[in-house]
Structure formats: C-alpha cells, structure tokens
Scaffold this motif. Sequence first.
Motif, PDB file in Angstrom:
ATOM      1  N   ALA A 344       0.478  -0.648  -0.193  1.00  0.00           N
ATOM      2  CA  ALA A 344      -0.105  -0.063   0.439  1.00  0.00           C
ATOM      3  C   ALA A 344       1.065   1.570   0.334  1.00  0.00           C
ATOM      4  O   ALA A 344       1.748   1.658  -0.719  1.00  0.00           O
ATOM      5  CB  ALA A 344      -0.884   0.030   1.423  1.00  0.00           C
ATOM      6  N   ASP A 345       0.926   2.144   1.077  1.00  0.00           N
ATOM      7  CA  ASP A 345       1.464   3.462   1.343  1.00  0.00           C
ATOM      8  C   ASP A 345       2.628   2.725   1.882  1.00  0.00           C
ATOM      9  O   ASP A 345       2.752   4.222   3.162  1.00  0.00           O
ATOM     10  CB  ASP A 345       0.606   4.709   1.028  1.00  0.00           C
ATOM     11  CG  ASP A 345       1.355   5.529   1.523  1.00  0.00           C
ATOM     12  OD1 ASP A 345       1.394   5.909   0.516  1.00  0.00           O
ATOM     13  OD2 ASP A 345       1.494   6.941   1.799  1.00  0.00           O
ATOM     14  N   LYS A 346       2.536   1.618   2.119  1.00  0.00           N
ATOM     15  CA  LYS A 346       4.433   1.899   3.323  1.00  0.00           C
ATOM     16  C   LYS A 346       5.560   1.168   3.147  1.00  0.00           C
ATOM     17  O   LYS A 346       4.924   0.738   1.713  1.00  0.00           O
ATOM     18  CB  LYS A 346       3.611   0.225   4.278  1.00  0.00           C
ATOM     19  CG  LYS A 346       2.193   0.998   5.542  1.00  0.00           C
ATOM     20  CD  LYS A 346       3.203   1.631   6.347  1.00  0.00           C
ATOM     21  CE  LYS A 346       1.902   1.843   7.473  1.00  0.00           C
ATOM     22  NZ  LYS A 346       1.979   2.807   8.253  1.00  0.00           N
ATOM     23  N   ARG A 347       6.650   1.823   3.152  1.00  0.00           N
ATOM     24  CA  ARG A 347       7.932   1.825   2.462  1.00  0.00           C
ATOM     25  C   ARG A 347       8.783   1.509   3.728  1.00  0.00           C
ATOM     26  O   ARG A 347       8.328   1.150   5.141  1.00  0.00           O
ATOM     27  CB  ARG A 347       8.662   2.737   2.548  1.00  0.00           C
ATOM     28  CG  ARG A 347       7.424   3.616   0.903  1.00  0.00           C
ATOM     29  CD  ARG A 347       7.533   2.796   0.020  1.00  0.00           C
ATOM     30  NE  ARG A 347       6.449   3.454  -1.525  1.00  0.00           N
ATOM     31  CZ  ARG A 347       5.144   3.542  -1.843  1.00  0.00           C
ATOM     32  NH1 ARG A 347       4.515   2.653  -0.740  1.00  0.00           N
ATOM     33  NH2 ARG A 347       4.541   3.795  -2.229  1.00  0.00           N
ATOM     34  N   ILE A 348       9.795   0.609   3.364  1.00  0.00           N
ATOM     35  CA  ILE A 348      10.819   0.353   4.557  1.00  0.00           C
ATOM     36  C   ILE A 348      12.435   1.430   4.078  1.00  0.00           C
ATOM     37  O   ILE A 348      12.865   1.330   2.981  1.00  0.00           O
ATOM     38  CB  ILE A 348      11.714  -0.953   4.154  1.00  0.00           C
ATOM     39  CG1 ILE A 348      10.641  -2.456   4.324  1.00  0.00           C
ATOM     40  CG2 ILE A 348      12.279  -1.670   4.977  1.00  0.00           C
ATOM     41  CD1 ILE A 348      10.509  -3.921   4.380  1.00  0.00           C
ATOM     42  N   VAL A 358      20.712  -1.846   6.689  1.00  0.00           N
ATOM     43  CA  VAL A 358      20.336  -1.501   7.847  1.00  0.00           C
ATOM     44  C   VAL A 358      18.508  -1.124   7.376  1.00  0.00           C
ATOM     45  O   VAL A 358      18.811   0.099   6.789  1.00  0.00           O
ATOM     46  CB  VAL A 358      21.031  -0.758   8.810  1.00  0.00           C
ATOM     47  CG1 VAL A 358      20.224  -0.737  10.154  1.00  0.00           C
ATOM     48  CG2 VAL A 358      22.366  -1.113   8.716  1.00  0.00           C
ATOM     49  N   LEU A 359      18.413  -1.432   7.869  1.00  0.00           N
ATOM     50  CA  LEU A 359      16.604  -1.593   7.725  1.00  0.00           C
ATOM     51  C   LEU A 359      16.090  -0.450   9.257  1.00  0.00           C
ATOM     52  O   LEU A 359      16.323  -0.893   9.990  1.00  0.00           O
ATOM     53  CB  LEU A 359      15.943  -3.114   7.580  1.00  0.00           C
ATOM     54  CG  LEU A 359      16.325  -3.977   6.454  1.00  0.00           C
ATOM     55  CD1 LEU A 359      14.932  -4.901   6.687  1.00  0.00           C
ATOM     56  CD2 LEU A 359      16.665  -3.152   4.994  1.00  0.00           C
ATOM     57  N   ASP A 360      16.062   0.349   9.441  1.00  0.00           N
ATOM     58  CA  ASP A 360      15.520   1.353   9.810  1.00  0.00           C
ATOM     59  C   ASP A 360      14.117   1.360  10.540  1.00  0.00           C
ATOM     60  O   ASP A 360      13.877   1.371  11.204  1.00  0.00           O
ATOM     61  CB  ASP A 360      16.192   2.854   9.466  1.00  0.00           C
ATOM     62  CG  ASP A 360      17.481   3.264   8.608  1.00  0.00           C
ATOM     63  OD1 ASP A 360      18.400   2.778  10.009  1.00  0.00           O
ATOM     64  OD2 ASP A 360      18.168   3.505   7.314  1.00  0.00           O
ATOM     65  N   LEU A 361      12.973   1.860   9.363  1.00  0.00           N
ATOM     66  CA  LEU A 361      12.140   2.157   9.356  1.00  0.00           C
ATOM     67  C   LEU A 361      10.913   1.707   8.345  1.00  0.00           C
ATOM     68  O   LEU A 361      11.872   1.424   7.451  1.00  0.00           O
ATOM     69  CB  LEU A 361      11.716   3.283   9.877  1.00  0.00           C
ATOM     70  CG  LEU A 361      10.817   4.109  10.283  1.00  0.00           C
ATOM     71  CD1 LEU A 361      10.338   4.066  12.002  1.00  0.00           C
ATOM     72  CD2 LEU A 361      10.265   5.267   9.924  1.00  0.00           C
ATOM     73  N   LEU A 362       9.575   0.973   8.893  1.00  0.00           N
ATOM     74  CA  LEU A 362       8.768   1.036   8.388  1.00  0.00           C
ATOM     75  C   LEU A 362       7.353   1.984   8.124  1.00  0.00           C
ATOM     76  O   LEU A 362       7.182   2.232   9.333  1.00  0.00           O
ATOM     77  CB  LEU A 362       8.188  -0.292   8.492  1.00  0.00           C
ATOM     78  CG  LEU A 362       7.431  -1.028   7.293  1.00  0.00           C
ATOM     79  CD1 LEU A 362       6.899  -1.133   6.525  1.00  0.00           C
ATOM     80  CD2 LEU A 362       5.661  -2.140   8.308  1.00  0.00           C
ATOM     81  N   ALA A 363       7.232   2.892   7.470  1.00  0.00           N
ATOM     82  CA  ALA A 363       6.892   4.040   7.283  1.00  0.00           C
ATOM     83  C   ALA A 363       5.817   4.901   6.131  1.00  0.00           C
ATOM     84  O   ALA A 363       6.513   3.975   5.267  1.00  0.00           O
ATOM     85  CB  ALA A 363       7.498   4.701   8.396  1.00  0.00           C
ATOM     86  N   GLU A 364       5.321   5.639   6.616  1.00  0.00           N
ATOM     87  CA  GLU A 364       4.105   5.993   5.150  1.00  0.00           C
ATOM     88  C   GLU A 364       5.235   6.393   4.153  1.00  0.00           C
ATOM     89  O   GLU A 364       6.612   7.276   4.532  1.00  0.00           O
ATOM     90  CB  GLU A 364       3.332   6.657   4.916  1.00  0.00           C
ATOM     91  CG  GLU A 364       1.879   6.119   5.617  1.00  0.00           C
ATOM     92  CD  GLU A 364       1.030   7.133   6.447  1.00  0.00           C
ATOM     93  OE1 GLU A 364       1.001   8.373   5.485  1.00  0.00           O
ATOM     94  OE2 GLU A 364      -0.081   7.348   7.105  1.00  0.00           O
TER      95      GLU A 364
END
Length: 367
Positions: A344-348, A358-364
């Motif tokens: 959807a509108d979520k990005r890693i 390094v995966l920092d954050l899952l957010a819009e």
Amino acid sequence: MRVMVTTVGTSVLRAVKPDEQEWLTQLANRREGELTKEEQEKLEQLAHEALGYLAARSYSDVRDLSAELNGLLGYYGGTPTSEAKRDVHFMLHSDTYQGRLCTKILKLWLEDQGFAQVEAVEVPGLSTKNASVFQDSVGHLLKWVEETLRPYKESGYTVVFNTTGGFKATLLVLSTIGMVMADEIVNIFEGSKELLRIPRLPVQWEPERSLEAHVPLVRRMAELQEAVPAGEAHGLPEALLQRRDDGTVTLSVWGKMVWQGTKARFYQKELLPSPSPHVRYGSKFVESARPHEGQREMRYINEAIDAFVRYLVSNRQEHVSSHTFKQLKGNPLPPSTHEVYAFADKRIFLHEEGGVWVLDLLAEGLH
C-alpha cells in the motif's frame, strides 16, 4: 465440477509427419529466437496440417493422433458429454516453440468441440536439459499450483491430472505434485487406449510441523535458492531435501511444494529473522513492523525483504519486481538513504553501513 490439468508434449506434430521424428527431436527444446525463419515456417505448416487432421477425424482416430487427447477422451469414456465440456481445462506446456504450437492446436480443437473453459499455462524451462533452469521451472509450476489450482480445490472442485503427454521430466514433477494435490492421476500407456487411474494417496500429513523449527533455513533454500551444507538441514524430513554431489542440499520438489503451501502462514505470523548477512534490522524497524504481526501486511513485509535480498545477491542485475528499491531525494529521513516498497503506502527505509544494509523504519512513503 472438475478441473483437468493436462501436460502437453509434441505427439500431435509427430503423428502428422512420422518421417520427421528425428528433425522434430532436434528442435524440441528450442525457443522462438533459436529457430531459423525456415524452421519456424515448417513447424507452422505442420501445426496447420495437424489441426486439419484432428478436425476431420472421429474421437477414436483423434486419440491415435494425440497422447494428450487420448488421455482426456479416455477419461470421458471416449465421448465427452455436454456436462464434461463444462469442466475447467489447463494445458501445461513448455516455453519451447513446439510446446506453444502443440498447445495452440489442442486448445483450438477442444474449443471447436464445445469445451468452454480451456486455458494454456506456460511454464518456462520445463523441457530444458539445464538442471538449474529446470529447478527454477519447478518453482514456477508450484507457484501456479498454489495460486491457481489450490483455490479450485478448496472450492470443492475435483482435480484430475492427465499425464499421458508431455516431457518425461514434467510428468515426474506433476505426478509427484498430484500425489498430494490431485484427486486422481490418469495416464495411458503408449499404443493403448486403456485408462490407468491412480487415486490420491490416503494419507494425512501436516507439513507445517515439519518446517516450523526450520523456517529461516527453508526460506533461504526456497526464496534465495541457496544450497546449504547437509548438516544444517539435520532434522528436516529427507523427502523435503535434494542432496547434491558436493555435500549440500536444496529443496526437493516435495520440499518446494510444502513451502509454497505453508509459506503464507509463517510469513504472516511475525517478522522473520533477516535471511542474509547483508541485511540487518534496526530496532525502530522491528518496532514499526510489530503492529502488523498476524496480519496479511506482515507477509508483504517479509516478501519485500526476500525480494531485496535477491536483488543484492544477484549483483543488482535484476529488478526488485514490485518491491521497488530507490534512492531518496535530499536527506528527508536520516540516516535512511533509500526505500523499498512494502505494501500500500508503506515503505521500508534503509541505509548502508560497511556493505550491510540496515533497515531503519517501516513508515508511510514520502510525498
């Protein structure tokens, strides 16, 4: 309600021109770009003749011209009823030129006879002599089985595999799958019209339990196509593994089938450990992903990570498919420098440190 899955070979072309057997065999594994214009034209002419042969003959004669139709018509007792013609038919074929031509012939003939639902399903690599490519094709086939065939079965359809035609390697794979997925496998020995019916094995097996303690390992073998040392796979059922001469193991056809059937449950349950030393999870990423545990979105997150790792290990020569990987403009979310599409509108959001992402954050997504 029935679904008929038929493996397609080249018997219908060979029946038209028996004296061209050697020539057809030489070209059997070739794709469109590997044939000369003259070879393509000759094959097209044979296909045209084959369709004319079928159209002008009785059901009994048709059975002598095509192994695939011999199996189908044999299943229907020689003459399909109007009810039988409402069955769903999938014609599995290779991506070779002959495979496509023969499937087109059979599909046109079936539709001309009144069969309402006939679909050609191309599986790349099914006839190849390259073992590695063939293993990839098995993965494509299992994915099709899970995404297309299983919903029919779960809706109450009777699933029948007709393995009378097709390449030998394809028949072995489909027969293996059929032992679990199909309600019945049918075949006819060459030169015969007597139908051989093999019912589904009366066994109960809970494959999820076989994989539960080995999900990270099986994930590497299935999604990243890794061969792992045999010792690492200790505890996995032998039927799920394929041993190699170098002392490593990969997933067998059974193993891939089991994984495809259970993957969604594991992926949806929780954020799985990173499948690669090249990818590390930051604490904020783990926390931001946690609210999606037990939901479909968690599956998408794990799949996005798989796609990104495949991109990395392929030396970045392949696209990340729908899991788009791209650099951020400016510096809107430090320390992140890139993003990967999740759902959807979520990005890693992620960044690189010493060769490790390094995966920092899952957010819009940023707009």
